[in-house]
Design an enzyme around this catalytic site. Structure first.
Site, mmCIF file in Angstrom:
data_model
loop_
_atom_site.group_PDB
_atom_site.id
_atom_site.type_symbol
_atom_site.label_atom_id
_atom_site.label_comp_id
_atom_site.label_asym_id
_atom_site.label_seq_id
_atom_site.Cartn_x
_atom_site.Cartn_y
_atom_site.Cartn_z
ATOM 1 C CB ALA A 11 -0.737 -0.063 1.227
ATOM 2 C CB SER A 13 4.447 5.496 -4.002
ATOM 3 O OG SER A 13 5.220 6.120 -3.113
ATOM 4 C CB VAL A 14 2.957 1.311 -6.905
ATOM 5 C CG1 VAL A 14 2.444 0.591 -7.905
ATOM 6 C CG2 VAL A 14 4.375 2.228 -7.568
ATOM 7 N N GLY A 15 0.840 0.950 -4.986
ATOM 8 C CA GLY A 15 -0.326 0.395 -4.609
ATOM 9 C C GLY A 15 -1.520 1.529 -4.259
ATOM 10 C CG ASP A 35 2.164 -1.871 3.244
ATOM 11 O OD1 ASP A 35 2.291 -1.980 2.277
ATOM 12 O OD2 ASP A 35 3.026 -2.155 4.009
ATOM 13 N NE ARG A 87 11.581 -0.060 -14.745
ATOM 14 C CZ ARG A 87 12.062 0.598 -15.701
ATOM 15 N NH1 ARG A 87 13.223 0.297 -16.092
ATOM 16 N NH2 ARG A 87 11.347 1.687 -15.947
ATOM 17 C CB ALA A 118 6.962 -5.593 -7.086
ATOM 18 C CG ASN A 119 10.336 -2.768 -11.306
ATOM 19 O OD1 ASN A 119 9.967 -3.423 -12.645
ATOM 20 N ND2 ASN A 119 9.856 -1.372 -11.506
ATOM 21 C CG HIS A 174 8.896 -2.533 -17.065
ATOM 22 N ND1 HIS A 174 8.598 -1.486 -17.439
ATOM 23 C CD2 HIS A 174 8.708 -2.310 -15.771
ATOM 24 C CE1 HIS A 174 8.294 -0.343 -16.679
ATOM 25 N NE2 HIS A 174 8.731 -0.837 -15.639
HETATM 26 N N1 NAI Z 1 5.932 -2.324 -13.278
HETATM 27 C C1 NAI Z 1 6.073 -0.973 -13.182
HETATM 28 O O1 NAI Z 1 5.788 -0.342 -14.351
HETATM 29 C C2 NAI Z 1 6.331 -0.180 -11.928
HETATM 30 C C3 NAI Z 1 6.844 -0.862 -10.906
HETATM 31 N N2 NAI Z 1 7.207 -0.289 -9.650
HETATM 32 C C4 NAI Z 1 7.539 -1.023 -8.806
HETATM 33 O O2 NAI Z 1 6.532 -1.086 -7.615
HETATM 34 C C5 NAI Z 1 7.248 -1.350 -6.316
HETATM 35 C C6 NAI Z 1 6.572 -0.718 -5.348
HETATM 36 O O3 NAI Z 1 6.854 0.753 -5.334
HETATM 37 P P1 NAI Z 1 6.521 1.802 -4.543
HETATM 38 O O4 NAI Z 1 4.913 1.687 -4.157
HETATM 39 O O5 NAI Z 1 6.743 3.239 -5.086
HETATM 40 O O6 NAI Z 1 7.266 1.592 -3.129
HETATM 41 P P2 NAI Z 1 6.583 1.762 -1.597
HETATM 42 O O7 NAI Z 1 7.925 1.701 -0.847
HETATM 43 O O8 NAI Z 1 6.136 3.118 -1.678
HETATM 44 O O9 NAI Z 1 5.721 0.607 -1.310
HETATM 45 C C7 NAI Z 1 6.040 -0.571 -1.187
HETATM 46 C C8 NAI Z 1 5.180 -1.255 -0.056
HETATM 47 O O10 NAI Z 1 5.434 -2.558 -0.127
HETATM 48 C C9 NAI Z 1 5.348 -3.025 1.426
HETATM 49 N N3 NAI Z 1 5.854 -4.153 1.502
HETATM 50 C C10 NAI Z 1 7.307 -4.772 1.675
HETATM 51 N N4 NAI Z 1 7.120 -5.921 1.885
HETATM 52 C C11 NAI Z 1 5.971 -6.587 2.216
HETATM 53 C C12 NAI Z 1 5.139 -7.599 2.468
HETATM 54 N N5 NAI Z 1 5.934 -8.739 2.527
HETATM 55 N N6 NAI Z 1 4.082 -7.598 2.494
HETATM 56 C C13 NAI Z 1 3.243 -6.683 2.314
HETATM 57 N N7 NAI Z 1 3.879 -5.630 1.779
HETATM 58 C C14 NAI Z 1 5.089 -5.379 1.884
HETATM 59 C C15 NAI Z 1 5.911 -1.916 2.005
HETATM 60 O O11 NAI Z 1 5.554 -1.580 3.306
HETATM 61 C C16 NAI Z 1 5.461 -0.668 1.269
HETATM 62 O O12 NAI Z 1 4.521 -0.023 1.903
HETATM 63 C C17 NAI Z 1 8.686 -1.529 -6.609
HETATM 64 O O13 NAI Z 1 9.375 -2.437 -6.814
HETATM 65 C C18 NAI Z 1 8.718 -0.609 -7.808
HETATM 66 O O14 NAI Z 1 10.007 -0.626 -8.462
HETATM 67 C C19 NAI Z 1 7.024 1.202 -9.702
HETATM 68 C C20 NAI Z 1 6.440 1.835 -10.712
HETATM 69 C C21 NAI Z 1 6.337 1.256 -12.071
HETATM 70 C C1 PYR Z 2 9.708 2.422 -11.833
HETATM 71 C C2 PYR Z 2 9.205 1.947 -13.226
HETATM 72 O O1 PYR Z 2 9.714 0.742 -13.375
HETATM 73 C C3 PYR Z 2 8.442 2.849 -14.250
HETATM 74 O O2 PYR Z 2 7.965 3.873 -13.728
HETATM 75 O O3 PYR Z 2 8.569 2.384 -15.394
#
Ligand code: NAI
Ligand code: PYR
Length: 305
Positions: A11, A13-15, A35, A87, A118-119, A174
């Site tokens: 939950a 930034s992305v979630g 989360d 990534r 997630a990446n 990606h």
């Molecule tokens: N595929 C895509 O196009 C994109 C992928 N991402 C990826 O998304 C992922 C999340 O990015 P953000 O939300 O910015 O990070 P963030 O740090 O804001 O959120 C990640 C959340 O995951 C939670 N978390 C960690 N371990 C956990 C577990 N075992 N169970 C439940 N929750 C857990 C954390 O407490 C945190 O709230 C990253 O890997 C990022 O690289 C980000 C943007 C685009």
């Molecule tokens: C962070 C990421 O994977 C994206 O914005 O493309």
């Protein structure tokens, strides 16, 4: 009101932005956020619930046990890139997170779709296919839909036309080895080269700007969220409503022995089909190189699975 349920694991930034977009688009009746950080999750649910009056979507904090029963579970849990990280640098941390999440969701509802965000999304998608217990077609990654949207916007901006008049697809990882299917790029059904002749230098500049866009946003604000949320919402709509949009998502490709993005038909059971997607020789080479770089990371991860 839709009677469907989606769970989002992670939950941050992305979630939370995916949740917000799903609420505004009324994709589901019920949304569950999970989360490991209980306090953050509760606050995100409280904050998001202040906006649900616009669409009457019900949102609540839940557990992995609740997520196990959802029609779609979106995995955003895990570490994000710091400025300068690729990534692929995230794999050690995010494999462990994925493993614990999927272990807590067993057995999954047999018709569930698991959507990885997630990446590194391609490698994690392949791992989730092994660990989730679901058929491979029901486990996919958001892949290069976001990159394709970024490219489409750049071309549409240049042509001064609406984004929806341009069809441009990024294929492969990606990540840094992604490639543009220039030969399949069209504007209102016409080949791009006919509508907008560009030199090879100009094509490379556009491809590089697309590839590097996430890095430049992360350098300035620390994360990306709005684009991926919109892309993920589009995938959820195609799955929940069995719309069968053809979209570039990360899925298992037997001929390349990895998960990567190529256009696939998305319906209620996940990847429900494919269509021939012809590439020229250079693009095919680039796709195979991209597959190799994903396979190299998977080989390093063999110790895990
Ligand atoms: N595929 C895509 O196009 C994109 C992928 N991402 C990826 O998304 C992922 C999340 O990015 P953000 O939300 O910015 O990070 P963030 O740090 O804001 O959120 C990640 C959340 O995951 C939670 N978390 C960690 N371990 C956990 C577990 N075992 N169970 C439940 N929750 C857990 C954390 O407490 C945190 O709230 C990253 O890997 C990022 O690289 C980000 C943007 C685009
Ligand atoms: C962070 C990421 O994977 C994206 O914005 O493309």
């Amino acid at each position: 009101m839709s009677a469907h349920t989606i769970a989002i694991i992670g939950a941050g930034s992305v979630g939370s932005t995916i949740a917000h977009t799903l609420i505004l688009r009324r994709v589901v009746g019920d949304l569950i956020l999970v989360d490991i950080d209980d306090e953050l999750c509760r606050a995100q649910v409280d904050d998001l619930s202040d906006g649900t009056f616009l669409s009457d979507v019900r949102i609540r904090q839940g557990t992995l046990e609740d997520a196990r029963k959802a029609e779609i579970t979106i995995v955003t849990a895990g570490a994000k890139q710091r400025p300068g990280d690729t990534r692929l640098d995230l794999i050690d941390r995010n494999y462990k997170v994925l493993h614990s999440v999927l272990a807590g969701m067993q057995p999954m509802r047999p018709d569930a779709v698991l959507l990885l965000v997630a990446n590194p999304v391609d490698v994690l998608t392949a791992m989730a296919q092994k660990m989730s217990g679901l058929p491979r077609e029901q486990v996919l990654g958001s892949g290069t839909l976001l990159d394709s949207v970024r490219l489409t916007r750049m071309l549409a901006h240049r042509l001064k036309v609406a984004d929806r008049s341009v069809h441009a697809t990024i294929i492969g990882e990606h990540g840094d080895s992604q490639c543009v299917a220039w030969s399949a790029t069209t504007v209102s059904g016409q080949p791009l080269a006919r509508v907008l002749p560009l030199s090879s230098e100009e094509l490379s500049t556009i491809a590089n700007a697309t590839r590097d866009k996430a890095g430049s946003i992360i350098a300035a604000k620390g994360f990306t969220s709005f684009g991926v949320a919109a892309a993920t919402t589009m995938l959820c709509e195609s799955i929940i409503f069995d719309q069968r949009h053809v979209l570039p998502v990360s899925h298992w490709r037997e001929e390349l022995e990895c998960c990567l993005s190529l256009p696939a038909v998305l319906g209620r059971k996940g990847v429900v089909g494919g269509l021939p997607f012809k590439l020229d020789e250079g693009e095919q080479d680039a796709l195979e190189k991209s597959a190799k770089s994903i396979r190299d990371v998977m080989a390093m991860c063999a110790k895990y699975v």
